[in-house]
Design a protein around this motif. Structure first.
Motif, short mmCIF file in Angstrom:
data_model
loop_
_atom_site.label_atom_id
_atom_site.label_comp_id
_atom_site.label_asym_id
_atom_site.label_seq_id
_atom_site.Cartn_x
_atom_site.Cartn_y
_atom_site.Cartn_z
N VAL A 138 53.97 22.86 29.64
CA VAL A 138 53.36 22.05 30.68
C VAL A 138 53.94 20.64 30.58
O VAL A 138 53.87 20.01 29.52
CB VAL A 138 51.83 21.98 30.53
N VAL A 139 54.51 20.17 31.66
CA VAL A 139 54.99 18.79 31.73
C VAL A 139 53.81 17.94 32.22
O VAL A 139 53.56 17.83 33.41
CB VAL A 139 56.21 18.65 32.65
N ALA A 140 53.07 17.37 31.28
CA ALA A 140 51.83 16.66 31.61
C ALA A 140 52.09 15.24 32.09
O ALA A 140 51.35 14.72 32.92
CB ALA A 140 50.91 16.64 30.39
N VAL A 141 53.12 14.59 31.55
CA VAL A 141 53.52 13.24 31.98
C VAL A 141 55.02 13.28 32.18
O VAL A 141 55.77 13.69 31.29
CB VAL A 141 53.13 12.17 30.95
N LEU A 157 43.93 13.59 40.80
CA LEU A 157 43.08 14.76 40.72
C LEU A 157 43.07 15.30 39.30
O LEU A 157 43.90 14.92 38.46
CB LEU A 157 43.57 15.83 41.70
N SER A 158 42.15 16.20 39.03
CA SER A 158 42.12 16.87 37.74
C SER A 158 43.44 17.59 37.51
O SER A 158 43.95 18.28 38.39
CB SER A 158 40.96 17.87 37.71
N GLY A 159 44.01 17.39 36.32
CA GLY A 159 45.29 18.02 36.00
C GLY A 159 46.51 17.22 36.42
O GLY A 159 47.64 17.67 36.23
N GLY A 176 47.53 14.46 35.05
CA GLY A 176 48.17 13.85 33.89
C GLY A 176 47.61 12.49 33.50
O GLY A 176 48.07 11.88 32.53
N LYS A 177 46.59 12.02 34.21
CA LYS A 177 46.11 10.66 33.97
C LYS A 177 45.47 10.49 32.59
O LYS A 177 45.68 9.48 31.92
CB LYS A 177 45.15 10.23 35.07
N SER A 178 44.68 11.48 32.14
CA SER A 178 44.05 11.36 30.82
C SER A 178 45.08 11.52 29.69
O SER A 178 44.97 10.88 28.65
CB SER A 178 42.94 12.40 30.66
N THR A 179 46.08 12.37 29.91
CA THR A 179 47.16 12.47 28.93
C THR A 179 47.90 11.15 28.82
O THR A 179 48.24 10.69 27.72
CB THR A 179 48.14 13.60 29.32
N LEU A 180 48.16 10.52 29.96
CA LEU A 180 48.87 9.24 29.97
C LEU A 180 48.13 8.19 29.16
O LEU A 180 48.73 7.51 28.30
CB LEU A 180 49.07 8.76 31.40
N ILE A 181 46.82 8.03 29.38
CA ILE A 181 46.09 6.98 28.68
C ILE A 181 46.03 7.26 27.17
O ILE A 181 46.07 6.35 26.35
CB ILE A 181 44.67 6.79 29.27
N ARG A 232 50.37 12.45 40.42
CA ARG A 232 50.41 13.84 40.87
C ARG A 232 51.38 14.60 39.98
O ARG A 232 52.52 14.18 39.81
CB ARG A 232 50.87 13.93 42.32
N SER A 233 50.90 15.69 39.39
CA SER A 233 51.76 16.57 38.58
C SER A 233 52.53 15.80 37.52
O SER A 233 53.72 16.03 37.30
CB SER A 233 52.73 17.33 39.49
#
Length: 319
Positions: A66-69, A87-89, A91-96, A264-265
């Motif tokens: 999964v490419v999260a960021v 939106l959910s998924g 990548g915003k929470s992974t980024l922070i 997004r994505s």
């Protein structure tokens, strides 16, 4: 999978349009600098070469990764409330979480107040987390067996602050968020909104210049959420911290943010002031994000027009 580049080339361009183009360097040091940041989750180790388009494409298409960021570059100004929305998924929470390496980036650089977080060893990173950045999560993470003031003082305890001083500072922080009378209660005695206030007090008490907030109000009832937003606005007017704030709520983003980025994505598709993004979405994805709010405003305008028309008709009959 630790393949961070130490000296990536910085992208040129405007932060107001393209996600992976960071703001040009200026004489003012940015509070947060993110350069070509990637996070890939994979079932096997991957030697990530971001210049290898075939490899990147295969990772995005694979069921085992999964490419999260994806190639995120942006700057956050000192004292700014910068919103990450998606939106959910997206990548915003992974980024922070990558900013403090709670999630290890796969590639790229993160600098906070001039310090390269991605180059720190374990000891340096621990000290940095204790003094330079505080984080508030959606789930409060309070220690249930400790009192409210002990929860607030916990970060100071980790810093080695003497007990008397840390409890005094904890009480001052609780006073700031209006909970000084609850200092000796256990967290279970508090409502959800009050527990989140404790979480904010715990972040404020360490007096770090940067505050990371990951959807801190999303689990609260609408009225309490609004109160917490008002509280954050008030605190920011007093303290002028740099705040990196993740949300999926457009109303919240527009109320709190000086600037915002839409994800997004794993990629950022638009950066700008909330009102600018609302008025001029960069693509269909962003347009869908703001459409409900636009419809809400349109309906309100129609209702006000109907009300004004009815009042004018009533006044005409009286005359």
């Amino acid at each position: 999978m630790d393949t961070r580049q130490q000296n990536p080339e910085q992208s040129a361009g405007s932060t107001e349009t393209v996600a992976h183009q960071a703001a040009p360097e200026s004489q003012t040091q940015q509070a947060i600098e993110i350069r070509e940041l990637w996070k890939v989750y994979s079932s096997s180790d991957v030697d990530l070469d971001v210049e290898d388009e075939e490899l990147v494409d295969s990772l995005e298409e694979s069921d085992e990764s999964v490419v999260a960021v994806k190639d995120v570059s942006l700057d956050v100004n000192p004292g700014e409330v910068f919103i990450i929305m998606g939106l959910s998924g997206s990548g915003k929470s992974t980024l922070i979480r990558c900013l403090l390496r709670l999630v290890e980036p796969s590639n790229g650089i993160v600098r906070i107040n001039g310090q390269d977080v991605t180059a720190m060893n374990k000891k340096e990173l621990t000290e940095f987390r204790r003094h330079q950045v505080a984080m508030v999560f959606q789930h409060y993470g309070l220690l249930p067996h400790k009192s409210v003031e002990e929860n607030v003082a916990f970060g100071l305890k980790l810093q080695g602050i003497p007990k008397k001083e840390r409890l005094e500072r904890a009480r001052e922080a609780l006073k700031t968020v209006g909970l000084e009378k609850w200092a000796h209660y256990l967290p279970a005695a508090l409502s959800g909104g009050m527990q989140q206030r404790v979480g904010i007090a715990r972040a404020l008490v360490v007096e770090s210049p940067v505050l990371l907030m990951d959807e801190p109000f999303s689990g609260l009832d609408p009225l309490i959420r609004r109160e917490m937003q008002d509280e954050l606005v008030r605190l920011q007017e007093e303290m002028h911290k740099t705040i990196f704030f993740v949300t999926h709520d457009l109303d919240e983003a527009m109320r709190l943010g000086d600037r915002m980025a839409v994800m997004r994505s794993g990629s950022i598709v638009q950066i700008g002031k909330p009102a600018e993004i609302f008025a001029n979405p960069a693509d269909d994805y962003v347009a869908r994000f703001v459409q409900d709010k636009r419809d809400e405003i349109r309906k309100a305008d129609e209702q006000m027009a109907e009300l004004a028309k009815a009042q004018a008709a009533a006044e005409k009959v009286v005359d």
